[in-house]
Design an enzyme around this catalytic site. Structure first.
Site, PDB file in Angstrom:
ATOM      1  N   TRP A 169       0.830  -1.215   0.000  1.00 19.11           N
ATOM      2  CA  TRP A 169       0.000   0.000   0.000  1.00 19.11           C
ATOM      3  C   TRP A 169       0.858   1.256   0.000  1.00 19.11           C
ATOM      4  CZ3 TRP A 169      -1.721   2.828   4.888  1.00 19.11           C
ATOM      5  CH2 TRP A 169      -0.740   2.727   5.890  1.00 19.11           C
ATOM      6  N   ASP A 170       2.152   1.102   0.264  1.00 18.31           N
ATOM      7  CA  ASP A 170       3.074   2.238   0.265  1.00 18.31           C
ATOM      8  C   ASP A 170       2.900   3.073  -1.002  1.00 18.31           C
ATOM      9  OD1 ASP A 170       3.953   0.043   1.871  1.00 18.31           O
ATOM     10  OD2 ASP A 170       5.925   0.944   2.088  1.00 18.31           O
ATOM     11  N   GLU A 206       0.848  -2.525  12.469  1.00 20.22           N
ATOM     12  CA  GLU A 206       1.168  -3.951  12.478  1.00 20.22           C
ATOM     13  C   GLU A 206       1.487  -4.507  13.862  1.00 20.22           C
ATOM     14  OE1 GLU A 206       4.012  -4.741   9.364  1.00 20.22           O
ATOM     15  OE2 GLU A 206       2.455  -4.483   7.830  1.00 20.22           O
ATOM     16  N   LYS A 224       2.690   0.628  16.336  1.00 16.53           N
ATOM     17  CA  LYS A 224       3.931   0.677  15.557  1.00 16.53           C
ATOM     18  C   LYS A 224       3.993   1.932  14.689  1.00 16.53           C
ATOM     19  CE  LYS A 224       6.216  -1.959  11.843  1.00 16.53           C
ATOM     20  NZ  LYS A 224       6.063  -3.024  10.843  1.00 16.53           N
ATOM     21  N   GLN A 225       2.832   2.334  14.180  1.00 16.24           N
ATOM     22  CA  GLN A 225       2.854   3.391  13.159  1.00 16.24           C
ATOM     23  C   GLN A 225       1.511   4.098  13.090  1.00 16.24           C
ATOM     24  OE1 GLN A 225       2.920  -0.283  10.542  1.00 16.24           O
ATOM     25  NE2 GLN A 225       2.657   1.335   9.005  1.00 16.24           N
TER      26      GLN A 225
HETATM   27  C1  BGC Z   1       5.005  -1.426   7.542  1.00 12.82           C
HETATM   28  C2  BGC Z   1       3.964  -1.485   6.450  1.00 12.82           C
HETATM   29  C3  BGC Z   1       4.638  -1.279   5.112  1.00 12.82           C
HETATM   30  C4  BGC Z   1       5.770  -2.246   4.902  1.00 12.82           C
HETATM   31  C5  BGC Z   1       6.536  -1.981   3.626  1.00 12.82           C
HETATM   32  C6  BGC Z   1       6.092  -2.442   7.247  1.00 12.82           C
HETATM   33  O1  BGC Z   1       7.080  -2.377   8.204  1.00 12.82           O
HETATM   34  O2  BGC Z   1       4.432  -1.692   8.798  1.00 12.82           O
HETATM   35  O3  BGC Z   1       2.990  -0.502   6.669  1.00 12.82           O
HETATM   36  O4  BGC Z   1       3.721  -1.422   4.091  1.00 12.82           O
HETATM   37  O5  BGC Z   1       6.673  -2.143   5.988  1.00 12.82           O
HETATM   38  O6  BGC Z   1       7.120  -0.725   3.648  1.00 12.82           O
END
Ligand code: BGC
Length: 794
Positions: free
Chosen positions: A382-383, A512, A625-626
């Site tokens: 999804w980035d 995550e 985490k984010q």
């Molecule tokens: C992040 C995801 C991301 C992926 C690739 C993961 O560490 O939590 O949101 O899509 O890395 O960058």
């Protein structure tokens, strides 16, 4: 995350320069590597070049034998992957059975130089005046140095390299050597090395996944007429690729003859060209390299090489500069102010890398690591839609469209996946993929991230809003919206225990560390918008393109009745809410989880939770985490009051660890919107230099494309407060304390607008296009014609 790092490279706004070269004898540190050996692996990513089709790491022409911890020769074709059976201890129904990994391909950059038999190597003899520079304005990588051989021969060496934006199959090298104190013979040995394999164990250490060993079977290998050619087929995915190189020699600018010899082995080939050179003369080898996949033939490769040769390195370089000029003209951000250079360098670096990483052919996407390394197996996430695409939508809409085309092309795979997940209708896009099929093996962190459907729909709708490209809506967009919406309409239910509201259970939101949750705020929000927009698209098509609508109804077995359900769901979507705090918890259980006590986690384990703790331990804690709910509030800020956003921000600010590189830029944008300017600036500064200063200590595996693009968003959507919604384009700008001014351009519905923000005024200039209307601080503004301006006092 760390923020205390000194700049790794000298601070120069448009360049990144390495001033030291690796030396084997450098003292080794505690971890067994010398600083320079470690830096080498990282610098290979810094100096990686690509054009969205081919990518090559910043390795040296001398092809030093770094080991798995210190270097990786990497050459890639976007979308060219190997697959194999995935080994599971315990697989569940629907676990993907075949892996997908961006495959490391044969290397053709290798070029050895001999001066009267002495081989140039930077770890032998002495090197002075060394510099290797990424020139971001030009789109080239250049190395220059003076080498004194162990036998005392001094040579000035200059090597230029580019991966052509104009000719997507071409990587070009110009290698110049000038004897400074001798007359003698120079030999260039140009090699093709096909004995390559991925560094799976290093770049993906905690999973048993990926290509192991050499995965390409050679079909053809030739060396003749100053040309090398290789053709191979992957053992698992059965994809064919070809690559070749051609060579021309020049002496002081004139075509030069040479003694030629060739060697071929099972997996390698070389051509040697020897010529006599006098002191002060410059011998130059121009080497064109091509990679191709799909319809591959030696003839096709020869044609591509001949075309590139006809243009020559100089010509390619000029055109590269023109492509870069075009990009910077719109995507560049000018920051004025003392000390802004470090941020400018970070921004340029970030934009340069995302520009060169995006697939542009409609059949490829963009990896989370671009084409700069093997991290995340080269997968697309999804980035692309949430972080990268907004940048292209506002600056290079053609690239954004090509990335959307890729998703559209993968609808059949997404439909199949939806069936596997038990949905009778619609399409569920994979969490990570290359070929359109799900490639994630751990569903709690993979397939459960259903929000990917909503993310694709978000990017698509932003694309429509900003470009006004209704043709695309008719042609592809409506179908994408319908198919993604159908899954949302099936995945949840109107739950009695939640007052009949629509609930979505067992999904993972962006965060995550909180997985398989019920009613993830972000997921429900994006699902609702996906449903609303799908419904709107159907209404639009019914009115403006009834034939297309009928065709879709037939082909998708779609009835417009479905939109009645979509509207009902959208009206009744459930969002967890905590009355006492006045906040939206990330999901139903978030506030029940155990508070996180960082002091109990040893510092060396803090940034690596999944590597050091059981997932259940992580999931049971109240931390994040984010950016998750906060991201939702940025994207759909129009549904929330500023006060509400502030309360939520304050809450999440406390519990977010920012262990993902995708987090700080979003917090920065939201902080800007609620007047937390210092904090916004701090977050922005971190994202701006995150990769350049390697804050996450893993840049060797590849760029963090999402954060790189997020930095642009932090300025445009954060400081300048740009939004584009139904009401049109709007701005709520301010100038960060440390700056004197900043300026940028946006493309909006066929126009190009330049925006300059100073302390007390904002100036808008219509560079291209007809009359434009927009909003500034809630008031309407207009510029009547091209060249006109509008000034607003701040
Ligand atoms: C992040 C995801 C991301 C992926 C690739 C993961 O560490 O939590 O949101 O899509 O890395 O960058």
């Amino acid at each position: 995350m760390r923020t205390d790092k000194e700049p790794i490279y000298p601070v120069e706004p448009w360049e990144v320069t390495e001033t030291a070269f690796f030396k084997k004898e450098t003292a080794r540190g505690d971890n067994g590597f010398s600083a320079i050996e470690r830096n080498n692996y990282r610098n290979e990513t810094t100096f990686a070049l690509s054009n969205g089709y081919i990518g090559t790491r910043g390795t040296f022409e001398e092809a030093y034998d770094f080991d798995i911890d210190t270097g990786l020769e990497g050459n890639f074709i976007n979308g060219f992957y190997e697959s194999g059976r995935i080994r599971y201890g315990e697989a569940n129904f629907g676990s993907p059975l075949r892996s997908q990994s961006l495959l490391n391909l044969p290397n053709l950059k290798e070029t050895l130089l001999y001066a009267d038999g002495e081989q140039f190597r930077m770890d032998e003899g002495t090197v002075t005046e060394y510099a290797r520079t990424l020139r971001m304005k030009e789109g080239t990588l250049e190395r220059s140095l003076i080498w004194t051989s162990p036998g005392g021969r001094r040579i000035r060496i200059r090597i230029g390299r580019l991966v052509s934006f104009e000719k997507r199959h071409i990587l070009a090298i110009r290698y110049e050597a000038e004897p400074l104190n001798f007359d003698g013979e120079l030999t260039f040995v140009s090699r093709l090395q096909a004995d390559v394999e991925n560094h799976t164990r290093k770049t993906n250490p905690i999973v048993d996944y990926g290509p192991f060993g050499r995965r390409l079977e050679p079909l053809r290998l030739t060396a003749e007429e100053r040309r090398l050619y290789y053709e191979g087929i992957t053992k698992g995915s059965r994809l064919t690729m070809g690559c070749g190189s051609s060579h021309r020699l020049w002496l002081d600018g004139k075509p030069a003859g040479a003694r030629e010899s060739y060697e071929t082995g099972e997996l390698e080939a070389s051509v040697s060209l020897t010529l006599a050179v006098r002191k002060g003369e410059t011998a130059a080898l121009e080497k064109m390299i091509c990679y191709l996949d799909g319809e591959v033939s030696m003839r096709r490769a020869e044609e591509l090489l001949a075309e590139a040769e006809a243009t020559g390195y100089g010509g390619l370089k000029e055109r590269q500069r023109a492509c870069m000029d075009h990009f910077w003209e719109t995507a560049g951000i000018d920051i004025e102010g003392a000390g802004a250079d470090a941020l400018r360098q970070g921004l340029h670096f970030n934009l340069f890398h995302i520009f060169q990483s995006a697939g542009r052919d409609g059949r490829t996407g963009m990896g989370a690591k671009g084409l700069s390394g093997e991290g995340y197996e080269g997968h697309y996430f999804w980035d692309t839609e949430m972080y990268v695409m907004p940048v292209f939508i506002y600056t290079e809409p053609g690239v954004a469209k090509a990335l959307l085309d890729y998703r559209y092309a993968k609808l059949p795979e997404a439909r199949d996946r939806a069936r596997v997940l038990g949905h009778d209708k619609g399409a569920l896009f994979p969490w990570r993929t290359i070929n359109g099929e799900e490639a994630s093996t751990y569903y709690p962190l993979g397939t459960a991230q259903y929000h990917i459907n909503g993310d694709i729909a978000y990017a698509l709708c932003l694309y429509f809003q900003v470009t006004g490209d209704v043709e695309y809506l008719k042609e592809k967009g409506a179908e994408l919206l319908i198919e993604t919406a159908r899954v949302w309409a099936d995945v949840g239910s109107f739950a009695e225990c939640r007052g009949g509201k629509y609930c979505i259970c067992s999904v993972t939101g962006p965060d995550e560390y909180n997985v398989l949750v019920d009613n993830n705020f972000y997921t429900n929000l994006t699902a609702r918008e996906n449903l609303r927009n799908a419904s709107r698209a159907v209404r639009y098509l019914r009115e403006h393109a009834p034939e297309r609508m009928e065709e879709l109804e037939r082909r998708l077995d779609f009835s417009q009745e479905e939109t009645v359900l979509w509207d009902r769901i959208a009206e009744n979507m459930y969002f967890p809410y905590d009355e006492k705090r006045g906040i939206y918890p990330m999901d139903d259980g978030f506030l029940m989880r155990k508070p996180w006590d960082e002091s109990k986690i040893p510092p060396e384990k803090r940034a690596w939770l999944y590597e050091n703790y059981h997932p259940l331990f992580i999931m049971r804690h109240r931390m994040s985490k984010q950016a998750d709910a906060v991201l939702g509030m940025y994207l759909y800020g129009n549904y929330f009051t500023e006060e509400e956003i502030r309360r939520n921000y304050d809450f999440y600010q406390e519990v977010t660890l920012h262990h993902s590189s995708l987090s700080t830029c979003i917090f920065g944008i939201v902080a800007s919107g609620i007047g937390y300017r210092e904090e916004a600036y701090r977050y922005f500064s971190q994202s701006a230099r995150m990769d350049l200063d390697d804050y996450h200590d893993n840049f060797y595996a590849g760029i963090h494309a999402a954060n790189m693009a997020g930095t642009w968003q932090a300025v445009i959507n954060g400081f300048a407060g740009v939004r584009c919604q139904d009401s049109g384009l709007s701005f709520r700008p301010y100038l960060p304390e440390d700056w004197d001014a900043y300026a940028f351009c946006l493309r909006y519905r066929g126009r190009r607008l330049r925006v300059r923000i100073e302390r007390e005024r904002a100036e808008f200039t219509l560079l291209e296009g007809e009359r434009i209307e927009f909003w500034i601080n809630g008031r309407r503004a207009a510029i009547e014609q091209e060249g006109g301006s509008f000034v607003e006092a701040l």
